[in-house]
Design a protein around this motif. Structure first.
Motif, mmCIF file in Angstrom:
data_model
loop_
_atom_site.group_PDB
_atom_site.id
_atom_site.type_symbol
_atom_site.label_atom_id
_atom_site.label_comp_id
_atom_site.label_asym_id
_atom_site.label_seq_id
_atom_site.Cartn_x
_atom_site.Cartn_y
_atom_site.Cartn_z
ATOM 1 N N HIS A 144 -8.697 3.671 -9.833
ATOM 2 C CA HIS A 144 -8.165 2.503 -10.532
ATOM 3 C C HIS A 144 -7.471 1.643 -9.468
ATOM 4 O O HIS A 144 -6.393 2.007 -8.981
ATOM 5 C CB HIS A 144 -7.178 2.927 -11.615
ATOM 6 N N VAL A 145 -8.115 0.550 -9.090
ATOM 7 C CA VAL A 145 -7.673 -0.229 -7.932
ATOM 8 C C VAL A 145 -6.871 -1.440 -8.393
ATOM 9 O O VAL A 145 -7.309 -2.212 -9.254
ATOM 10 C CB VAL A 145 -8.868 -0.678 -7.072
ATOM 11 N N HIS A 146 -5.699 -1.601 -7.811
ATOM 12 C CA HIS A 146 -4.845 -2.764 -8.034
ATOM 13 C C HIS A 146 -4.826 -3.582 -6.748
ATOM 14 O O HIS A 146 -4.565 -3.047 -5.668
ATOM 15 C CB HIS A 146 -3.425 -2.331 -8.390
ATOM 16 N N GLY A 147 -5.069 -4.869 -6.863
ATOM 17 C CA GLY A 147 -5.065 -5.745 -5.693
ATOM 18 C C GLY A 147 -4.916 -7.180 -6.123
ATOM 19 O O GLY A 147 -4.457 -7.484 -7.241
ATOM 20 N N PHE A 148 -5.319 -8.083 -5.279
ATOM 21 C CA PHE A 148 -5.158 -9.508 -5.553
ATOM 22 C C PHE A 148 -6.216 -9.959 -6.556
ATOM 23 O O PHE A 148 -7.414 -9.764 -6.344
ATOM 24 C CB PHE A 148 -5.297 -10.309 -4.253
ATOM 25 N N ILE A 149 -5.768 -10.556 -7.654
ATOM 26 C CA ILE A 149 -6.682 -10.998 -8.712
ATOM 27 C C ILE A 149 -6.533 -12.488 -8.979
ATOM 28 O O ILE A 149 -6.683 -12.957 -10.114
ATOM 29 C CB ILE A 149 -6.479 -10.173 -10.002
ATOM 30 N N GLU A 150 -6.210 -13.244 -7.913
ATOM 31 C CA GLU A 150 -6.153 -14.708 -7.994
ATOM 32 C C GLU A 150 -5.071 -15.196 -8.955
ATOM 33 O O GLU A 150 -5.263 -16.140 -9.712
ATOM 34 C CB GLU A 150 -7.521 -15.271 -8.414
ATOM 35 N N VAL A 197 -6.813 8.344 -9.518
ATOM 36 C CA VAL A 197 -6.340 7.755 -8.263
ATOM 37 C C VAL A 197 -5.900 6.321 -8.554
ATOM 38 O O VAL A 197 -6.711 5.482 -8.963
ATOM 39 C CB VAL A 197 -7.435 7.758 -7.182
ATOM 40 N N MET A 198 -4.608 6.046 -8.387
ATOM 41 C CA MET A 198 -4.095 4.685 -8.488
ATOM 42 C C MET A 198 -4.074 4.111 -7.073
ATOM 43 O O MET A 198 -3.273 4.547 -6.237
ATOM 44 C CB MET A 198 -2.680 4.675 -9.077
ATOM 45 N N PHE A 199 -4.964 3.165 -6.792
ATOM 46 C CA PHE A 199 -5.122 2.662 -5.425
ATOM 47 C C PHE A 199 -4.537 1.254 -5.342
ATOM 48 O O PHE A 199 -5.063 0.314 -5.936
ATOM 49 C CB PHE A 199 -6.599 2.644 -5.038
ATOM 50 N N ALA A 200 -3.444 1.112 -4.629
ATOM 51 C CA ALA A 200 -2.825 -0.193 -4.387
ATOM 52 C C ALA A 200 -3.387 -0.752 -3.086
ATOM 53 O O ALA A 200 -3.168 -0.180 -2.012
ATOM 54 C CB ALA A 200 -1.304 -0.055 -4.299
ATOM 55 N N TYR A 222 6.126 -1.309 -10.967
ATOM 56 C CA TYR A 222 6.166 -1.003 -12.393
ATOM 57 C C TYR A 222 4.766 -0.891 -12.988
ATOM 58 O O TYR A 222 4.488 0.024 -13.768
ATOM 59 C CB TYR A 222 6.979 -2.062 -13.127
ATOM 60 N N HIS A 223 3.880 -1.807 -12.621
ATOM 61 C CA HIS A 223 2.501 -1.697 -13.107
ATOM 62 C C HIS A 223 1.805 -0.466 -12.526
ATOM 63 O O HIS A 223 0.996 0.182 -13.210
ATOM 64 C CB HIS A 223 1.708 -2.965 -12.770
ATOM 65 N N LEU A 224 2.098 -0.148 -11.281
ATOM 66 C CA LEU A 224 1.481 1.043 -10.688
ATOM 67 C C LEU A 224 1.969 2.317 -11.380
ATOM 68 O O LEU A 224 1.175 3.222 -11.678
ATOM 69 C CB LEU A 224 1.789 1.104 -9.190
ATOM 70 N N ALA A 225 3.278 2.385 -11.644
ATOM 71 C CA ALA A 225 3.803 3.551 -12.340
ATOM 72 C C ALA A 225 3.246 3.624 -13.761
ATOM 73 O O ALA A 225 2.908 4.715 -14.256
ATOM 74 C CB ALA A 225 5.333 3.488 -12.370
ATOM 75 N N GLN A 226 3.149 2.473 -14.417
ATOM 76 C CA GLN A 226 2.604 2.443 -15.772
ATOM 77 C C GLN A 226 1.164 2.938 -15.790
ATOM 78 O O GLN A 226 0.751 3.717 -16.664
ATOM 79 C CB GLN A 226 2.686 1.009 -16.302
ATOM 80 N N ALA A 227 0.357 2.503 -14.810
ATOM 81 C CA ALA A 227 -1.033 2.939 -14.734
ATOM 82 C C ALA A 227 -1.123 4.440 -14.507
ATOM 83 O O ALA A 227 -1.991 5.130 -15.061
ATOM 84 C CB ALA A 227 -1.758 2.179 -13.626
ATOM 85 N N ALA A 228 -0.219 4.968 -13.683
ATOM 86 C CA ALA A 228 -0.227 6.412 -13.431
ATOM 87 C C ALA A 228 0.104 7.185 -14.704
ATOM 88 O O ALA A 228 -0.542 8.197 -15.019
ATOM 89 C CB ALA A 228 0.755 6.752 -12.322
#
Length: 848
Positions: free
Chosen positions: A731-737, A706-709, A756-762
């Motif tokens: 695999h969670v993508h969000g705000f990382i300061e 699961v790629m979670f934006a 692009y990062h989300l597609a790469q992670a998938a």
């Protein structure tokens, strides 16, 4: 207005002893009335001391013994006698003038006195029949205070007549002004402690008088109680010169009257005169307002300066107590184990002469029982303090306001601008009832809610210049650059039964963390009390959010208010992340219909692609989470990867990533899940909106990546889903300061939330893609490199990013990679300077 002093030299006439130790001084109260009000004050003081100390022997029918005293002495005496004094005098003016009044008690540590007065008025026994007006009831009253299974030591929801939790200082005056808005017949007496007067929120709250319309709003009478000390230090306002304090209050726009001293008879007459003058002035203000006279009135204010711990022990163990910081909490501490201390306590309690105040069976003597106002005129029984409601809130028909979405993902709109139109209609529908307001800093137009100014203005009682924008005396929008004040106004407004919305920039919502925390605790406690009516929800809109800060920097990038609210109890907290305008309309319509909730809605104000028509949005928001079949290509099979998203920008980037994957790796089976109600993610036992496990698994699968934006900090999603079967594959993508003033898409890239990062992670999460997967990853790296080059050179995002929309069909040819390669070659030859090292791994590498 001249100051009034509570010392003999400031009164005409000779003092004389009337035989019971109380000297008579000429003034508004006659001899009999003076004796009665003083006796009532003594009764309240006696009950207050009893609550702090005793668990038995309530009327001291026998000498005080250790077993009569609580083993743990908890409570605050220092402010209590002053509050009892004020309470007795407010009762007098309510009764004599038939006032509709509630009181907000800033020094919440004075709860022993407030409980005592509710008991004396009879409201407490009506609310809690086991605390009756007899010896057993008085014993229960004493025992329950700050005792396991009893009541808190603050003016909590358990106290009839209270709308203000006194556990945290600084918010009383904002709550009072909020309660007075749109309540033209209501007076709100607000007692401000000199300790809380040192806080920033209270300092801003004095300006509430600039927003109060004497024609259509109620009255706020501030009573500044100066007793000189905090826990161990003197207070600022009690130590500055008196004329300096007067100048400060006059500068805030008030007409202060001072009541100062320590001799009861003189102080009673002085306080009576001050309140009479104040309400005469209020009457005159209202008469002038009805005549249409322009100009902001100078509202009255009373300053009561009395000793801390007034009427308590003068000294203990050779150290002064009354009038010092030592009386702040428990003036006599070792009562159980120290006979001398026990004797001091007994002398102190007997000094109030309880045999004159209570009958042998424990009830209040008849002439004192007749003193308080009757029925709903009692401060502890006024319906305004229990969410008194008039007309219900009327809401517009959503479908009439829907944003047209002819093709998903190919039409742009500003979500909050659509919400502004909805709120305009809410204001219109409730114009006569006057039961809805919008509060916020100077950002209503900035947040694209400016359609409301078609039907109302910003509330303003000062001078209005020709170039001013939408200012008016009767405005329904309250704007001031203090989040504390805006949120406090809204709390006071909803706790007295009306509805509203607080809108602010997302990064600044942390300013009100502790206020929202106190309100959440209030709601939790009130929900457990069957006699407390539900209150309209506290609705908070966060816009200008972390992903779109085009002209602001790192300081404006903080989505953490969501994390704070998510920590609150499940029966109170709600968090919504609508992906588009129609979903925002559905969510806000729902929130305005709810009670006893804290609703947080996060929505962007920039033009963005729209995904759902109104019917689809209504279904999606009702479910809170769902699979977007139109964006998925899994068919009847299990997906290879789940692309989940929560928030408007994460949704757009997720769908752009899905589009990219379907073009480059068409055999990859992708499921798209969108979350609008964040509280569907935790387990059902954690939050009532939580999905049951079978439903959760049916959406997110039991074993697929699961790629979670996500809009905010990634770890919140992990925390919410840690009990779920498939949590290990999230695999969670969000705000990382990361990021400061930059382009919208670059903010996403720097935090790895971009397409692009989300597609790469998938791609990396799905095994067995072989050469096609390798070529796809190469294309993603090229795309990120092209982005870095272009944004550094042009200061804007790539056209294919800015102009991307959801395709009407898939299977088109791949994007033109020759242009990407040309951009990279151009950057390599653009200048002769040495490249500067990147600040982060994903920072822009171009040296142009």
């Amino acid at each position: 207005m001249d100051a009034t002093h509570g010392s003999r030299e400031h009164h005409d006439g000779e003092c004389r002893d009337d035989g019971d130790g109380l000297a008579f001084v000429p003034g508004p109260i006659g001899p009999d009335g003076l004796r009665q009000i003083d006796a009532y004050w003594r009764a309240a003081n006696y009950l207050s001391v009893g609550q702090i100390y005793l668990m038995a022997n309530p009327l001291l029918r026998e000498p005080l013994k250790p077993e009569h005293v609580k083993p743990r002495l908890l409570g605050h005496w220092g402010t209590t006698p002053g509050l009892n004094f004020i309470y007795a005098h407010l009762n007098r003016v309510i009764r004599e003038r038939d006032l509709d009044m509630i009181a907000v008690w800033g020094p919440g540590h004075g709860a022993p006195g407030l409980v005592a007065n509710a008991y004396l008025e009879g409201t407490y026994a009506e609310t809690y029949p086991d605390v009756a007006h007899d010896l057993d009831g008085m014993a229960r009253l004493f025992r329950q205070f700050s005792f396991p299974g009893g009541i808190p030591s603050h003016a909590s929801p358990e106290l009839p007549g209270s709308i203000h939790e006194g556990g945290e200082l600084g918010y009383s005056l904002a709550h009072a002004f909020g309660a007075a808005l749109d309540n033209p017949g209501l007076t709100v007496a607000c007692v401000v402690g000199d300790g809380e007067a040192e806080t920033g929120p209270l300092a801003a709250a004095w300006h509430g008088n600039k927003f109060l319309d004497p024609r259509s709003d109620g009255t706020v009478l501030p009573i500044l109680h100066l007793n000189g000390y905090k826990i161990a230090n003197p207070t600022v306002l009690a130590r500055i010169p008196r004329e300096e304090l007067r100048s400060l209050l006059v500068g805030y726009g008030y007409e202060p009257t001072f009541v100062e001293g320590d001799e009861p008879a003189i102080m009673h007459q002085a306080m009576a005169a001050a309140l009479d003058a104040a309400f005469d002035a209020i009457t005159e203000i209202r008469i002038r307002a009805r005549r249409g006279e322009a100009g902001r009135p100078r509202w009255p204010l009373v300053v009561l300066r009395s000793p801390k711990g007034w009427t308590g022990p003068g000294s203990v163990d050779g150290k002064p107590v009354e009038g010092t910081w030592r009386s702040h909490q428990v003036p006599v501490a070792a009562v159980r184990e120290n006979p001398e201390h026990r004797a001091i306590l007994e002398r102190w309690m007997r000094s109030y002469r309880p045999e004159e105040l209570f009958t042998p069976d424990g009830s209040l003597v008849p002439d004192l029982a007749a003193l308080p106002p009757r029925g709903p005129r009692r401060l502890s029984a006024n319906p305004h303090a229990n969410a008194h409601r008039g007309a219900p809130l009327r809401l517009p028909e959503l479908r009439r306001l829907a944003v047209t979405v002819p093709e998903r993902g190919r039409t742009k709109a500003e979500a909050t601008r659509a919400l502004g139109v909805y709120l305009r209609d809410v204001l219109t529908l409730n114009a006569e009832a006057r039961n809805f307001r919008i509060m916020g800093p100077d950002e209503t137009a900035s947040n694209r809610l400016d359609a409301v100014f078609e039907v109302t203005s910003r509330a303003w009682q000062e001078e209005i210049l020709p170039e001013d924008d939408h200012l008016g005396r009767d405005g329904r929008v309250m704007e001031v650059l203090s989040e504390h004040l805006c949120e406090g106004w809204l709390e006071g407004y909803v706790l007295t039964g009306r509805h509203g919305l607080f809108a602010t920039y997302e990064a600044f919502a942390h300013v009100i963390d502790s206020m929202v925390n106190q309100h959440a605790k209030w709601l939790k406690s009130a929900r457990d009390l069957p006699w407390r009516r539900p209150v309209p929800s506290l609705n908070i809109l966060l816009s200008s959010h972390v992903w779109r800060q085009d002209h602001n920097g790192f300081s404006h990038q903080d989505p953490g208010f969501i994390d704070f609210v998510a920590n609150k109890r499940g029966d109170t907290a709600r968090i919504y992340l609508p992906p588009d305008a129609n979903c925002l309309l559905c969510v806000m319509d729902h929130c305005l219909r709810t009670y006893d909730r804290i609703n947080v809605v996060v929505a962007g104000k920039q033009p963005a692609l729209q995904w759902l028509d109104m019917d689809a949005a209504a279904r999606h928001c009702a479910a809170g989470v769902g699979i977007w079949d139109w964006a998925s290509n899994e068919g009847e099979a299990e997906p290879d990867v789940v692309m989940a998203c929560a928030g408007d920008v994460p949704t757009q980037e997720t769908l752009a990533a899905v589009d990219w994957l379907r073009r480059y790796v068409p055999e990859l089976k992708v499921r798209v899940v969108n979350v609008v109600d964040l509280m569907t993610l935790p387990a059902r036992e954690t939050h009532p909106h939580g999905l049951d496990d079978p439903t959760f698994d049916s959406l997110f699968t039991r074993d697929r990546p699961v790629m979670f934006a996500y809009h905010g900090y990634p770890w919140l999603i992990h925390r919410m889903t840690y009990k779920r079967t498939n949590h290990g594959n999230f695999h969670v993508h969000g705000f990382i300061e990361e990021g400061t003033t930059t382009t919208p898409f670059d903010m996403c890239v720097l935090n790895r939330l971009d397409r692009y990062h989300l597609a790469q992670a998938a791609l990396r999460a799905v095994p067995g893609l072989g050469a096609r997967g390798e070529h796809a990853e190469e294309a993603l790296r090229d795309a990120l490199a092209a982005h870095r080059v272009h944004v550094c050179r042009a200061g804007d995002d790539l056209p294919e990013v800015k102009d991307w929309s959801w395709p009407d069909r898939h299977g088109d040819e791949h994007p033109d990679r020759r242009r990407i390669e040309a951009d990279i070659m151009q950057c390599d030859t653009a200048g002769a300077e040495e490249p500067r090292p990147a600040r982060t791994a994903d920072d822009r590498a171009c040296n142009a």
